[in-house]
Design a protein around this motif. Structure first.
Motif, PDB file in Angstrom:
ATOM      1  N   ALA A   1       0.835  -1.196   0.000  1.00  0.00           N
ATOM      2  CA  ALA A   1       0.000   0.000   0.000  1.00  0.00           C
ATOM      3  C   ALA A   1       0.872   1.249   0.000  1.00  0.00           C
ATOM      4  O   ALA A   1       1.898   1.294   0.674  1.00  0.00           O
ATOM      5  CB  ALA A   1      -0.912   0.007   1.222  1.00  0.00           C
TER       6      ALA A   1
ATOM      7  N   ASN B   1      -7.912   1.567   6.360  1.00  0.00           N
ATOM      8  CA  ASN B   1      -7.914   1.774   4.917  1.00  0.00           C
ATOM      9  C   ASN B   1      -6.535   1.520   4.347  1.00  0.00           C
ATOM     10  O   ASN B   1      -5.520   1.841   4.975  1.00  0.00           O
ATOM     11  CB  ASN B   1      -8.347   3.211   4.607  1.00  0.00           C
TER      12      ASN B   1
ATOM     13  N   LYS C   1      -4.525   2.200   0.671  1.00  0.00           N
ATOM     14  CA  LYS C   1      -4.565   2.790  -0.668  1.00  0.00           C
ATOM     15  C   LYS C   1      -3.389   2.254  -1.475  1.00  0.00           C
ATOM     16  O   LYS C   1      -2.231   2.533  -1.167  1.00  0.00           O
ATOM     17  CB  LYS C   1      -4.483   4.313  -0.595  1.00  0.00           C
ATOM     18  N   LEU C   2      -3.722   1.460  -2.500  1.00  0.00           N
ATOM     19  CA  LEU C   2      -2.708   1.010  -3.437  1.00  0.00           C
ATOM     20  C   LEU C   2      -2.763   1.914  -4.669  1.00  0.00           C
ATOM     21  O   LEU C   2      -3.608   2.806  -4.752  1.00  0.00           O
ATOM     22  CB  LEU C   2      -2.968  -0.447  -3.806  1.00  0.00           C
ATOM     23  N   THR C   3      -1.900   1.691  -5.604  1.00  0.00           N
ATOM     24  CA  THR C   3      -1.804   2.573  -6.757  1.00  0.00           C
ATOM     25  C   THR C   3      -3.122   2.666  -7.525  1.00  0.00           C
ATOM     26  O   THR C   3      -3.553   3.752  -7.916  1.00  0.00           O
ATOM     27  CB  THR C   3      -0.688   2.106  -7.696  1.00  0.00           C
ATOM     28  N   PHE C   4      -3.786   1.548  -7.746  1.00  0.00           N
ATOM     29  CA  PHE C   4      -5.009   1.544  -8.542  1.00  0.00           C
ATOM     30  C   PHE C   4      -6.224   1.035  -7.782  1.00  0.00           C
ATOM     31  O   PHE C   4      -7.269   0.762  -8.381  1.00  0.00           O
ATOM     32  CB  PHE C   4      -4.806   0.696  -9.804  1.00  0.00           C
ATOM     33  N   SER C   5      -6.116   0.889  -6.478  1.00  0.00           N
ATOM     34  CA  SER C   5      -7.253   0.368  -5.736  1.00  0.00           C
ATOM     35  C   SER C   5      -7.218   0.866  -4.305  1.00  0.00           C
ATOM     36  O   SER C   5      -6.197   1.341  -3.801  1.00  0.00           O
ATOM     37  CB  SER C   5      -7.245  -1.169  -5.773  1.00  0.00           C
ATOM     38  N   ASN C   6      -8.362   0.731  -3.654  1.00  0.00           N
ATOM     39  CA  ASN C   6      -8.575   1.266  -2.314  1.00  0.00           C
ATOM     40  C   ASN C   6      -9.377   0.238  -1.522  1.00  0.00           C
ATOM     41  O   ASN C   6     -10.398  -0.256  -2.006  1.00  0.00           O
ATOM     42  CB  ASN C   6      -9.362   2.574  -2.449  1.00  0.00           C
ATOM     43  N   TYR C   7      -8.921  -0.099  -0.326  1.00  0.00           N
ATOM     44  CA  TYR C   7      -9.574  -1.148   0.451  1.00  0.00           C
ATOM     45  C   TYR C   7      -9.949  -0.642   1.835  1.00  0.00           C
ATOM     46  O   TYR C   7      -9.222   0.159   2.433  1.00  0.00           O
ATOM     47  CB  TYR C   7      -8.647  -2.360   0.585  1.00  0.00           C
ATOM     48  N   TRP C   8     -11.087  -1.163   2.332  1.00  0.00           N
ATOM     49  CA  TRP C   8     -11.573  -0.804   3.659  1.00  0.00           C
ATOM     50  C   TRP C   8     -11.771  -2.046   4.513  1.00  0.00           C
ATOM     51  O   TRP C   8     -12.205  -3.084   4.012  1.00  0.00           O
ATOM     52  CB  TRP C   8     -12.917  -0.081   3.560  1.00  0.00           C
TER      53      TRP C   8
END
Length: 114
Positions: free
Chosen positions: A30, A95, A97-104
């Motif tokens: 991330a 949370n 935040k990766l380069t092309f995606s976001n996770y919760w």
């Protein structure tokens, strides 16, 4: 990436809690990992973040009371919360935040009684 938040609970004002966010993969994947919170009837807001390089950032409302940290070997991010106030009552979300995606994560409830 799956995020499992834990550590919430009921605490009196002035007390402390430590939240944990366990990730299903290397947290260094991330760019930023962070904690957000949402109080009843309010929008979700940023609490604290930690970047891949270890730089931390805090909202003004928690600066000096909360500390975000990580254990890379355990793929876990923590939020140490001290001097808790009733206004800190909220569901806290982790949370990533990766380069092309976001996770919760699923959220953990923190309730601070006065």
């Amino acid at each position: 990436v799956q995020l499992q938040a834990s550590g919430g609970g009921l605490v009196q004002a002035g007390g402390s809690l430590r939240l944990s966010c366990a990730a299903s993969r290397n947290i260094l994947a991330a760019n930023v990992m962070g904690w957000y919170r949402q109080a009843p009837g309010k929008q979700r807001e940023l609490v604290a973040t930690i970047t891949k390089s270890g730089v931390t950032n805090y909202s003004d409302s928690v600066k000096g009371r909360f500390t975000v940290s990580r254990d890379i070997a355990k793929d876990t991010v923590y939020l140490q919360m001290n001097s808790l106030k009733p206004d800190d009552t909220a569901v806290y979300y982790c949370n990533a935040k990766l380069t092309f995606s976001n996770y919760w994560g699923q959220g953990t409830l923190v309730t601070v009684s006065s």
